[in-house]
Structures are given as C-alpha cells and as structure tokens.
Design an enzyme around this catalytic site. Structure first.
Site, PDB file in Angstrom:
ATOM      1  N   ASP A   1      -7.494   1.251   2.248  1.00 40.85           N
ATOM      2  CA  ASP A   1      -7.502   2.440   3.138  1.00 40.85           C
ATOM      3  C   ASP A   1      -8.347   3.534   3.652  1.00 40.85           C
ATOM      4  O   ASP A   1      -8.539   4.194   4.654  1.00 40.85           O
ATOM      5  CB  ASP A   1      -5.937   2.887   3.220  1.00 40.85           C
ATOM      6  CG  ASP A   1      -5.131   3.554   4.255  1.00 40.85           C
ATOM      7  OD1 ASP A   1      -5.806   3.150   5.389  1.00 40.85           O
ATOM      8  OD2 ASP A   1      -4.507   4.436   4.186  1.00 40.85           O
TER       9      ASP A   1
ATOM     10  N   HIS B   1       0.936  -1.378  -0.150  1.00 39.62           N
ATOM     11  CA  HIS B   1      -0.228  -0.106  -0.087  1.00 39.62           C
ATOM     12  C   HIS B   1       0.789   1.100  -0.196  1.00 39.62           C
ATOM     13  O   HIS B   1       1.515   1.482   0.981  1.00 39.62           O
ATOM     14  CB  HIS B   1      -0.749   0.021   1.064  1.00 39.62           C
ATOM     15  CG  HIS B   1      -1.744   1.159   1.276  1.00 39.62           C
ATOM     16  ND1 HIS B   1      -2.797   1.500   0.438  1.00 39.62           N
ATOM     17  CD2 HIS B   1      -1.877   2.417   2.267  1.00 39.62           C
ATOM     18  CE1 HIS B   1      -3.264   2.730   0.747  1.00 39.62           C
ATOM     19  NE2 HIS B   1      -2.697   3.018   1.764  1.00 39.62           N
TER      20      HIS B   1
ATOM     21  N   ASP C   1       1.182   4.914  -0.419  1.00 39.01           N
ATOM     22  CA  ASP C   1       0.463   6.386  -0.087  1.00 39.01           C
ATOM     23  C   ASP C   1       1.255   7.404  -1.072  1.00 39.01           C
ATOM     24  O   ASP C   1       2.267   7.406  -1.080  1.00 39.01           O
ATOM     25  CB  ASP C   1       0.478   6.929   1.231  1.00 39.01           C
ATOM     26  CG  ASP C   1      -0.430   5.982   2.281  1.00 39.01           C
ATOM     27  OD1 ASP C   1      -1.670   5.864   1.949  1.00 39.01           O
ATOM     28  OD2 ASP C   1       0.104   5.506   3.233  1.00 39.01           O
TER      29      ASP C   1
ATOM     30  N   HIS D   1      -6.057   9.760  -0.616  1.00 36.48           N
ATOM     31  CA  HIS D   1      -6.525   9.738   0.965  1.00 36.48           C
ATOM     32  C   HIS D   1      -5.744  10.371   1.944  1.00 36.48           C
ATOM     33  O   HIS D   1      -6.330  10.254   3.027  1.00 36.48           O
ATOM     34  CB  HIS D   1      -7.125   8.455   1.229  1.00 36.48           C
ATOM     35  CG  HIS D   1      -6.031   7.380   1.067  1.00 36.48           C
ATOM     36  ND1 HIS D   1      -5.702   6.667  -0.133  1.00 36.48           N
ATOM     37  CD2 HIS D   1      -5.323   6.931   2.063  1.00 36.48           C
ATOM     38  CE1 HIS D   1      -4.790   5.730   0.518  1.00 36.48           C
ATOM     39  NE2 HIS D   1      -4.634   5.784   1.537  1.00 36.48           N
TER      40      HIS D   1
HETATM   41 ZN   LIG Z   1      -3.163   4.926   2.642  1.00 37.12          ZN
END
Ligand SMILES: [Zn+2]
Length: 1011
Positions: free
Chosen positions: A202, A78, A80, A452
């Site tokens: 997420d 994951h 970001d 996000h």
């Molecule tokens: Zn995230």
C-alpha cells in the site's frame, strides 16, 4: 564466520543462544525429516540441501504444473495500523460507523477456516496486530496456530510491527520497527515464522533505501502495489513488472540487491472476484438445478483474466491477491468461494485448459520465479513520485501534518537516548529512585508511528492525535528510565525536570529559578558542541561548565514570533544563550546562576544589517527588502548569491477543466505553477551578541523567520514559523520557502532516501522511463527526509531539514521546500477529511515551527559537513534540569565510550536485548563516492568501545536481528544487464575488530557486564 569468543574463553557457536532468546534453526527444526518435537508438530517449513545448507525455501507449497499457467491465489488482508480509526479501534472492531473493520475477528475467523481445509493458505503482515491477538489466545489455540505456521498454511510476510511509510520515515526508525516485529515472530515461532518476503502493497511510492534495508534483513524478495501509472504501463509492455532492484551504489552487490515484484491489481482481487462481506461480487452458485447457476461464467471470466495477466509477466506463474483492506472478518465467505474456484477452474484441465490455480503465498510464488532461472531488468533509482493519473501526484503527503512529522522525529531521538541510557545505567534504570521506567512503551509507540498512514500524515485527525498521544506516553515512561539512569551515572538523585517546549521558549523551571543546572546528554558517538537557548526572566546570568570554568553566555529578548506561538504557555521575556559541549555517548553538566547586577541584555535593533558573520560564514542581506542576499564560506573562500523568501501555492479545489482532482492529505495539486509571494519584503530586527547573531524577519502575521548564526557553527540556521494559514478567502494554501542561488544546477538536484543515500533528481525526467509531464510542480516534488542539495562544479548548497518534507528544484539554481499545508477539500483517496489542522491551543489553525540548516561547501568535501550535521539534528542532545545546587559529590561529566568513534562511523543502535546482552549497530555513514577523507573502510574494536561495559562475547546478526549473519542465505538473482555478482565475504582483522565499508550497517549482539 562464527564468533562467540569470550575473554580468554571460546564459546562454542551453539552457545550463542544462551540468554539471548534468538532461536537458532537447529534448536527448532533442523531438517525436513525432523519428527515429533514441541506439541507434536511434524512438518517443518525449511528445506535442507544435501550439503546441509539450510535453504530459505518452504516445503509446504502446493505443487505446480510446469506446462501450464500457474495462478497463485494469495488470500490476504491489509490491516492498517491506524488510518480512519486508531490502532485500538481497528483491533477491536470499535467505531464501525467510521469503517467496518475488526482485526481480532479476522484472525479468529481465518484460523478457523484454515483448520477446515489443509489446502488453504493465508498470509499475515502486521505484527502490531498479531501480537495483541496472540496474547489473548489460550495455550491450546497458540499450539494450533504454531502448527499452522510450521506447516506453512499460515505464513508471515513482511513481519514488521507495521508496514512503514517509505517517503517520510527515517531509516533508523524503520529498522527499529522491523526489528521489533520480527523479534516477536522469531521468539514465538522460530525459523518457520521468519518472513522471507517483504510486502509493501500500500505505501505511496517506494524508497530505494527501504529496498536496501530489506535486502540486508535477509528477505528473498519484495512485492508492492503502487507505482506511477506511466511506469506501470511501460513495464507491462516490456514485461518488467518483476525486476532486480540494486538499492545501493555503495554496498557491494548483491548486498543491497532485492528481487522486486509489482502486483497486478494493486493488492486487490481481480475485478468480479471479491468474495468478502465488504464486497458485492456474486458468489459461485454451483447447483446446476438452480436457475442462477454461474460456474461456467465464473470460470470463463477467470480464465480470461488469468490469460491476459500472464501476457504482462515473464514466467508461467502469476500471482493474484485475494483480499483487501480489513477483509476476512468472515473468512468463510472467501474460502468457500476460493475452494470452488480452484476446483472448477482446474476441472477444465480435463477439457484441455492450460490454467492451473492453487492456494499459494508470496514465498511460494517467489520460489517459482527463482526456479525459472531467468534474468531480470535491473533498476537503480527509486519509485518516487507516485502518480495514479495525470493530475494526481501523491506528493502532498511528503509534507502533510508537519507538526506530527517533527514530533515523530524528535521522538526517535528521545527513544535512542532512552535505549542508550537503559544500557549505560544498568538495571537500576528500569527500577530506581524515580520509580519504574521502560523503553518498551516508547518503542511500540514509535513502531506504530512508522505506519504508512501515521507519520505520512494521511490519517484522520483523531487518529493523528492518537499517534501523538502514544508518543507522549512513551516518552513519559522513558523519562523515568532516563532519570534513574542519570541518577546512577551521576550519583545524584535530585529531581530532573524535562522541558519539551524549549523550541517555543517555554520551561517553567528556568523561567523562575535563580540557580539551576543543565545536564546535556549527547547520544552521538562523537563529542558535540551545541547551542542552548533557555527561557529566562532575569537580565544577566553566569554559566559554568563541569570543570567550574565560566562559559560565555548572553541574554537576548524573546522574539515577537515566539511570544505569538507560545501564547500563554510561558512567560519568559528573555532567552539565555550559550554553547555547551558534551562528550560522546555521555553528558556534561552546566550550572546557571542569576546575577543580581549584570550588564543589560542585548536589545533588538530595528534596522537591517547588511551583514552577519562568524569565523566560518558570512551572510549578507538586502537592506531594501530585508531578505538574504548572499552566503559565503570564509574558510573555503566561496560565495554564492542567495535570496530566500516564502510563497504559497493555491491548492486546487477540484473545479478545473483538466481534472477534478483537489489537493489533499495525499495529493499536491496547485492551481497554478506560479506561487504567490507572501511578502516582497520582510520587517527585520537584529540581535547581535558574542554568542549568537540573528536577524528576525517578519513577512506577515503568519510567516516569520530567524536567520541565525551561532559563534561556533558552520551552518546557517533558518528558523521558520508558519501559521495559522488564513483560509477566510476560501483558498487552500501550501506554503513553501524557496532558495534562489547563483549555482548553475542544469535542472538537477539531490535528495536523500530515508535519511541515508542520496539520489539525483532531474526536472521532468525519470531515469527508467520516458515521462510525459502533466503537473509541472507536483510532478517534480520528491521526499526530502533529512537533506537536499544543489551543486555545480564549485559550489554545493546543502539544506538539512529537521523532519520529512517535500521539495523540488523547479528553476535553475533554485531549491524549494514545502513547510506547511492547509486544505479545504478531501482528495478522494479514502481519508475523507480535508487536511485542515487545528488544536486546542490553535483553534484558528496550527502554527508550525522548524529549522533548516544551510551549509555551503566545495562539492568534494560537502558530505564531510552534511553527514554529521544531519545526524546531529536527528540525534540532538537531551537537556534535563535540576533546580538549586547539585550535591558536591555529583559526577558532572560522563562518557559511555572509551574514545569517540571515527568520523565515518555512526552509532546507530545501542539497546538492551536481554538481561546480559545488548544490541549494537555500527554504521558507516558515507557513500563510497562522496568523501576523500571519510569514504574509506574503517575498523572499530568492539572490546575497546565502552568505558563502563565489559564486552564478554560478540555475535553478528543480520540487520533486523532475527538471524545470525552467517546463517542468512538469500536467493540469488541474475540481472539482465550485468553479470551475476559474486558474493564476496570480506574478512575482519580479528574477532573484536570489525571493518565497516561505505554505507554498511553491522549489527552485533554483545554479551556485556557492567564494569
Ligand atoms: Zn494501508
């Protein structure tokens, strides 16, 4: 429906590709028997049915065992797109002292490890990162990766530029960022690179509009990790963690139906099975000669977890996410242990074990669920708000970083203008008298800002600054393009000046110039009337429109609040106010001249008026308090009591008997359910002219507001200015404004989802589960993206916001909106900083200014007012300025459309796609139930759309523009409580005439040439 008709000449459907760079399936891999081809790639990721229909099913999935529990291990990372570090720092692995994370190494390492064992699988999600990495690979490495993709060993999932936030993003920006990421995958990998699964593991709660948009983008299913802890507990018992989400009450099912799966453990591996270098779990030690041999223990623990997980899901397939944040930088650790895990767990089958473990991907897992041919629980509401414990509601980020949220929203409008003018101005807009401009920089900056931890406000301060810097840089590139385009359209290459700080009355040109012109570009497909306020230092001006006719204009003094917020950035003492009109998708030019002798400017009266009004609205004030007291719509003859004031909640510092949870960037947790009033009364002054009437209220040195009524406006404007929030008392503050009305709301209010469809909210209530309410304020907050309203049988008060904010209706007849937050503690969700914003201009704390627009209507007609009102705030006109006289040949007015579009139709996207083609999205902007007049199908003729573009051909695409509409085939799913909806194809009247039904967005690729 296969259409690519030209003027008088019919194109074969295969011709659709020419010059469009959208790869068709058949050009790349038409069936599983296809051999050879580019770079010796042998296998294809698509299966073709006997009838020749291409099914979106991978052929590369490992076999499963029908009589066993199949455990799908999904190796993933994951990544970001900015959070604790900037997107660049994450890509390169810079600043590892903040967080050890380097995406380039992850992709390097994963590809190496995939090549070592063809059984291994990996999914990749964030195209913003993949795109950077891809550009740096050699062509042979690129060929290798293509092969991995074609064989289904590397699978793209989601595939947008980022994994967008769902609470605070506007649908138009989400569609844009998804389109950009998916376009790159499509052009690079063809259909085998097209993600079939949406993956939002997420984001902190899930919006119904996101599900609707994903369905229309052709995804077969959607997986996420976070939902309310009570909701999850109920779903585990009822085996409803996999469900069918019907994400629109207007679109005909199954258009917005999306199969939705809730992952078992967020997006983490099961406890004890994390083998990344960032984890501490024991590796599999499988040498029986060694003392710490642990295979039996690992297998036993794994079987126990698998069997227990299976109890909460419906089929004999379960999914496990083997990875987490920025994992797989040294992928060998993970894969070496996963290989062993699969080997040893499956070896137990010889001893009667009924568990089968396999490398898998979300689409392989989804395919098995589809094959199970079950019925699924139907959900029609959304997944907000999200709480992970009784006092831990993630409702603070709906408002966190309100200045960044506004800047992101303005940037979206600016990008749409940039895109439109690139099309309307032609190639000269990219290279013209003002140099080289582009829309691409801004597109990328906006796409990254949808992440996000970006517009959500949950990133570290230096990362928030980086997002803002990117947007500013993007706008610089766009400004060159816009100047070039306007020069081409107007025939004048005079320098254009941009004033981005008009909201605080700063514009060096208008402050000093005696004569200048204002170009008002309107990005909407209908004409607009718009109030303009320009900072000036003269006392009287004349303003004339494009026909040379004079326009009513008034000079009013700059308010004390504005002088306070602009500081030394501008020096105007007055503001020039006048109304402008601009044609659809076009501009109009106004010239302004200083008058040597004119009437004196309006002056501010230091008394509270009891009433201000225009043709449409009347607003009264309480003379004792200076607060609003009523609002009336003079056309509909309706009137409500309305008081409005500002309050603050004291943010919890975590020193609390019930819970140690403080308020922070993510979480809203007030210490008390009663907010403190900032002041019972407001000092007021009044300015009343023929152009505008305003009551300026001052509540405290850090809260002020202008209640404003422009002559031609049907909405009342509340311009609030809040900050710097004082913290010398060591109390974190969350400032709200609350509207208290006589409307009988029965504890119900309404909020929009990502700026589009409206959802009903009821206090202390969730539609699909029994809520045990533990936070009476924070647990009743919802995202307000563009509007919220309260209503009863006769009155509806709609509030249109200028950015995403959080809000609730805690009392009957009341609506509160959180405007600004300043907090002293981190809320322990990872960001590691208190949300305490300061800047160079505001070292003592950020000052934020914004507007709420209030509209009072009869409920059945309210949408006719708030739909265009909200679109007008999202896509407000762009003003550009030219000093002195314009040359006499300048074209003062222009419209890119032959005629305004019908009132129900919004022009969502107009952007250059390739040299000869543009992408057009038309949207029906009304829900099916909300308007007598506008909730009707409406037909638009594409050929008669543009005034300066000849439309030579048209092809319809899916919403994300990575598939032809007629080739978009999705899995069909059967809801438990409803019949399987038949797929209805509605026919357009003709090739050129397209019909839009309520809430429908249709996406077209147009082949065009400039007339
Ligand atoms: Zn995230």
């Amino acid at each position: 429906m296969r259409v690519f008709f030209g003027l008088g000449k019919e194109f074969r459907s295969g011709d659709r590709l020419q010059g469009t760079r959208l790869r068709r399936d058949s050009s790349y891999c038409s069936d599983t028997l296809w051999l050879g081809g580019v770079g010796g790639i042998r296998q294809c990721c698509l299966r073709v049915s006997a009838e020749g229909t291409k099914l979106p099913q991978p052929t590369s999935c490992h076999a499963t065992k029908p009589n066993m529990l199949n455990v799908h291990l999904v190796p993933h990372t994951h990544d970001d797109v900015g959070w604790l570090k900037t997107v660049d720092q994450y890509f390169y692995g810079d600043r590892n002292n903040i967080q050890h994370a380097g995406v380039q190494y992850i992709l390097d390492s994963v590809v190496d490890q995939l090549l070592k064992n063809p059984d291994r699988r990996f999914i990749y999600v964030e195209t913003a990162f993949f795109y950077r990495w891809w550009k740096q690979q050699s062509s042979s490495a690129q060929r290798t990766v293509k092969q991995l993709v074609n064989e289904g060993r590397l699978e793209f999932v989601n595939g947008g530029w980022c994994m967008s936030d769902e609470a605070t993003t506007h649908y138009s920006a989400v569609i844009d960022q998804m389109t950009m990421g998916l376009r790159f995958l499509n052009e690079t990998f063809g259909p085998c690179g097209r993600p079939r699964v949406a993956w939002h593991i997420d984001p902190f709660g899930h919006a119904r509009e996101h599900a609707s948009v994903f369905a229309q983008m052709g995804y077969d299913g959607f997986f996420f990790g976070r939902l309310d802890y009570q909701d999850r507990a109920r779903r585990m018992v009822e085996k409803e963690q996999e469900l069918l989400w019907r994400a629109s009450d207007s679109l005909t099912p199954p258009m917005a139906d999306l199969f939705t799966g809730i992952l078992p453990n967020g997006y983490n591996p099961p406890e004890g099975f994390c083998w990344d270098q960032l984890c501490d779990d024991p590796p599999i030690r499988d040498d029986p000669d060694l003392e710490d041999y642990n295979v039996d223990d690992v297998v036993k623990r794994f079987l126990a977890i698998a069997n227990s997980q299976a109890l909460a899901y419906k089929t004999n397939h379960i999914i496990m996410t083997m990875g987490s944040d920025f994992q797989y930088e040294n992928a060998n650790l993970w894969y070496k242990n996963l290989d062993k895990l699969i080997h040893y767990v499956n070896a137990q089958q010889a001893n009667g074990s009924k568990v089968n473990v396999l490398y898998s991907t979300p689409s392989c897992y989804l395919q098995e669920l589809h094959r199970a041919n079950l019925t699924w629980a139907l959900k029609t509401d959304d997944f907000f708000p999200y709480a992970d414990d009784a006092h831990d509601f993630w409702t603070g980020y709906f408002t966190s970083r309100p200045a960044l949220k506004r800047y992101e929203r303005i940037s979206n409008g600016n990008l749409q203008i940039c895109n439109q003018l690139e099309v309307l101005g032609g190639p000269v807009s990219r290279k013209g008298p003002f140099g080289e401009g582009d829309s691409q920089t801004m597109k990328k900056a906006m796409a990254v800002a949808q992440h996000h931890d970006a517009v959500s406000g949950t990133e570290k301060q230096h990362v928030a600054n980086d997002y803002a810097r990117r947007l500013a840089n993007g706008w610089q590139h766009c400004q060159v393009l816009v100047s070039n385009s306007l020069a081409a359209l107007s025939g004048s290459s005079a320098e254009r000046i941009y004033c981005d700080n008009l909201n605080i009355s700063v514009c060096p040109l208008t402050e000093s110039s005696k004569k200048f012109s204002v170009n008002v570009y309107n990005p909407l497909a209908r004409p607009v009337t718009w109030p303009v306020r320009l900072p000036v230092n003269g006392t009287a001006y004349t303003v004339s429109d494009a026909r040379g006719e004079s326009v009513d204009c008034r000079v009013v003094p700059v308010s004390r609040a504005t002088r306070g917020v602009r500081r030394n950035r501008g020096f105007a003492v007055n503001e020039l106010v006048f109304q402008v009109q601009a044609p659809p998708l076009g501009y109009s030019t106004y010239s302004v001249s200083l008058l040597r002798d004119g009437p004196p400017p309006a002056s501010a009266q230091h008394r509270t008026p009891t009433v201000i009004q225009n043709k449409f609205l009347q607003v009264t004030f309480d003379p004792d308090t200076g607060l609003l007291s009523s609002l009336s719509n003079l056309e509909t003859k309706q009137s409500i009591k309305l008081t409005q004031n500002f309050y603050w909640y004291n943010a919890s510092d975590g020193n609390n008997l019930e819970s140690a949870q403080p308020s922070g960037a993510y979480i809203f947790r007030p210490n008390s359910s009663e907010p403190f009033v900032i002041s019972q009364t407001a000092e007021t002054e009044t300015v009343q002219t023929s152009a505008v009437q305003e009551v300026r209220q001052r509540f405290s040195p850090w809260v002020s507001q202008v209640v404003r009524l422009y002559t031609d406006s049907r909405a009342l404007e509340l311009e609030w200015t809040v900050g710097p929030l004082p913290i010398h008392d060591n109390l974190g503050k969350e400032v709200i404004t609350r509207l208290d009305t006589s409307i009988r709301t029965s504890e119900i209010f309404y909020t929009d989802s990502n700026g589009r469809e409206v959802l009903q909210r009821k206090k202390d209530f969730r539609p699909t589960w029994h809520l045990k309410q533990s936070e009476p304020i924070a647990g009743n907050y919802y995202p307000i993206n563009s509007r919220a309203f309260i209503k009863d049988d006769v009155d509806q008060l709609t509030v249109v916001t200028d950015r995403s904010q959080g809000g609730g209706s805690i009392h009957n007849g009341s609506l509160e909106i959180m405007l600004h937050r300043r907090l002293l503690y981190d809320d322990v969700r990872g960001v590691g900083e208190p949300l305490n914003e300061t800047s160079g201009v505001f070292p003592e704390g950020l000052v934020v200014r914004g507007r709420l627009l209030l509209s009072l209507d009869r409920p059945p007609a309210a949408a006719d007012a708030h739909r265009p009102l909200a679109q007008g705030v999202v896509l407000q006109p762009l003003l550009t300025f030219t000093n002195g006289d314009l040359s006499p040949n300048t074209r003062l007015e222009f419209s890119g459309l032959q005629a305004a579009l019908p009132s129900a139709v919004h022009l969502l996207t107009l952007t250059q796609w390739d040299k000869d083609s543009v992408l057009l999205r038309l949207e029906h902007q009304f829900q099916s139930w909300e308007s007598k007049v506008n909730s009707q199908p409406v037909t638009v003729n594409l050929q008669k759309l543009f005034s300066t573009l000849e439309v030579l051909g048209v092809s319809e695409l899916n919403l994300s523009a990575n598939q032809w509409k007629d080739e978009m085939i999705r899995f069909d799913w059967t809801p438990q409580t409803d019949k399987k909806p038949p797929l209805k194809m509605s026919k357009d009247p003709s090739t050129w005439e397209v019909t839009l039904r309520p809430m429908e967005i249709r996406t077209f690729l147009l082949k065009v040439s400039l007339r």
